[in-house]
Design an enzyme around this catalytic site. Structure first.
Site: not given
Ligand code: EPZ
Length: 417
Positions: A22-23, A92, A116, A121-124, A304, A396
């Protein structure tokens, strides 16, 4: 809404085939926006999140065909560089089209993804990366409005390793003049699969899978015929199912090294398994020992798989400790497992699991994708019947989970609630 009724205590055995990731599918589908040519994708899983991304691509202007086990993505007549709120709010990961649209069309308007269940889950970091490439970002009425005249290559240093941030900025950077370097990049196999896919379209990316990714800007990307990697999280889930409820279970069509950290902890806990090239044979029935786990970015223990591993540890001898370092609210399965007789205490981001002899079936509620999986695993070994509501969370990320489990001898019924 659908629910699962699971009759616990049945020994499972046999072979389970792992579906496509999926990811990896979600960013790769978003990346099809970077070319006007046809793209053929094999091994994409049939999941609600993938269907949501296909709906979003059609809205933007792609035409999608399903042929046997392939998806064919073609360029449509009109392109609409927008991702509307009602699609982004359901998933998202829709935000991943932002980077591709910026890269290809130099503009985009994408609804700001909410948080969620598992965290804000910010995107900064995504936005910081785009700005480093010269993109102007505004936030208007809950939408991210991005625009750039010319993408200039630059060094992008992420404050935290972010999977989505790395993928999004990578897609925006493939056409950047002078190329870009992504530092402190995420190293997940799904990031590597995206980079391999982009290179199969003519991009020039090196270093994916390491903290530093180099991108040499190119003019254009052509089509591709690409097969998506197996889903390592689904593989780990069925591996744990075998460790808990086996008999002997053969987990087939996975890449074992992608779940190395999970296998190491399972071995420490006493799970009986052997690894062959793309299969793992796991045998249940052993008394397991408690272990200490701390979730980390890849190649550390994956967040995960935290909930599924916790299910396994509810009946291990002694005490286990799980520290969830990635997301701030990813213990929602704990209360539900305790309703089934587990003995787990949570203090902030640490869960302390005291092993119990057995779990008992109970009505429980799924709260997020991986928490749902952990409740299914607990239901397999609990005495009596477990009813899990809100199974849409599970759909999902797991392709027909009840079919795969019943083929292994479990008794999982999907009912309408
Ligand atoms: C991906 O989410 C996966 N989703 C998630 O899987 C997975 O848990 C996660 O990576 C961590 O491995 C997909 O790939 C679609 P991150 P993502 O950005 O990209 C912080 C599942 O169950 N962060 O690596 O959203 C954030 O808050 C899902 O399949 C910021 O601070 O995760 C978190 O603490 C759930 N600012 C950490 O980084 C940002 O701009 C990791 O988040 C982005 C992230």
């Amino acid at each position: 809404m659908d629910a699962f009724l699971i009759e616990g205590g049945r020994k499972i055995g046999g072979e389970v085939k792992i579906s496509g990731s999926k990811n990896a599918s979600l960013p790769i589908l978003a990346a099809t926006l970077l070319t006007d040519d046809d793209v053929i994708l094999k091994n994409a899983p049939d999941l609600s999140d993938v269907r949501t991304m296909l709906k979003l691509l059609s809205y933007i202007g792609k035409e999608i065909e399903k042929k046997d086990d392939s998806l064919i993505v073609k360029q449509g007549e009109k392109i609409n560089t927008e991702a509307p709120y009602d699609l982004v709010k359901t998933m998202r990961a829709s935000v991943l089209v932002l980077g591709a649209m910026i890269g290809k069309y130099h503009r985009a308007r994408v609804s700001f993804p909410g948080g969620c269940a598992i965290g804000a889950r910010p995107i900064d970091q995504h936005l910081k990366g785009f700005e480093a490439l010269g993109v102007k970002i505004d936030i208007e009425e809950g939408y991210i409005v991005a625009g750039v005249k010319k993408l200039v290559g630059n060094r992008v240093v992420f404050d935290v390793p972010t999977v989505g941030g790395t993928e999004n900025v990578l897609m925006a950077a493939v056409f950047s003049e002078g190329g870009a370097v992504l530092e402190n990049a995420a190293m997940e196999p799904e990031v590597v699969d995206l980079a391999n896919f982009l290179n199969s379209m003519g991009a020039k990316i090196s270093g994916a899978g390491t903290p530093t990714i180099q991108v040499e800007g190119v003019k254009k990307l052509h089509g591709s015929d690409y097969s998506i990697i197996p889903d390592r999280i689904e593989a780990a889930t069925y591996f744990i199912a075998g460790a808990m409820a086996g008999g002997e279970v053969v987990v087939d069509s996975l890449i074992p090294e992608h779940i190395e950290a999970v296998l190491k902890k399972a071995d420490e806990s006493g799970v009986d398994f052997s690894v062959e090239d793309s299969r793992i044979i796991v045998r249940g029935g052993r008394k397991l020992r408690g272990v200490q786990i701390k979730t980390q970015p890849y190649p550390g223990f994956p967040t995960d798989v935290q909930a599924q591993m916790m299910s396994m540890l509810t009946r291990a001898q002694g005490i286990s400790v799980i520290v969830e370092t990635i997301f701030e609210n990813r213990f929602m399965h704990v209360n539900e497992l305790n309703r089934m007789g587990a003995n787990i205490k949570v203090e902030d981001r640490t869960a302390i699991i005291n092993g119990v002899k057995k779990l008992k079936g109970a009505p429980v509620m799924a709260s997020d994708l991986r928490a749902s999986a952990s409740l299914v695993l607990a239901g397999l070994v609990a005495e009596g019947v477990t009813k899990i509501s809100r199974i849409y969370h599970l759909d999902r990320g797991y392709e027909s989970m009840e079919c795969k489990l019943n083929a292994l001898g479990a008794s999982v019924k999907r009912i309408k609630e």
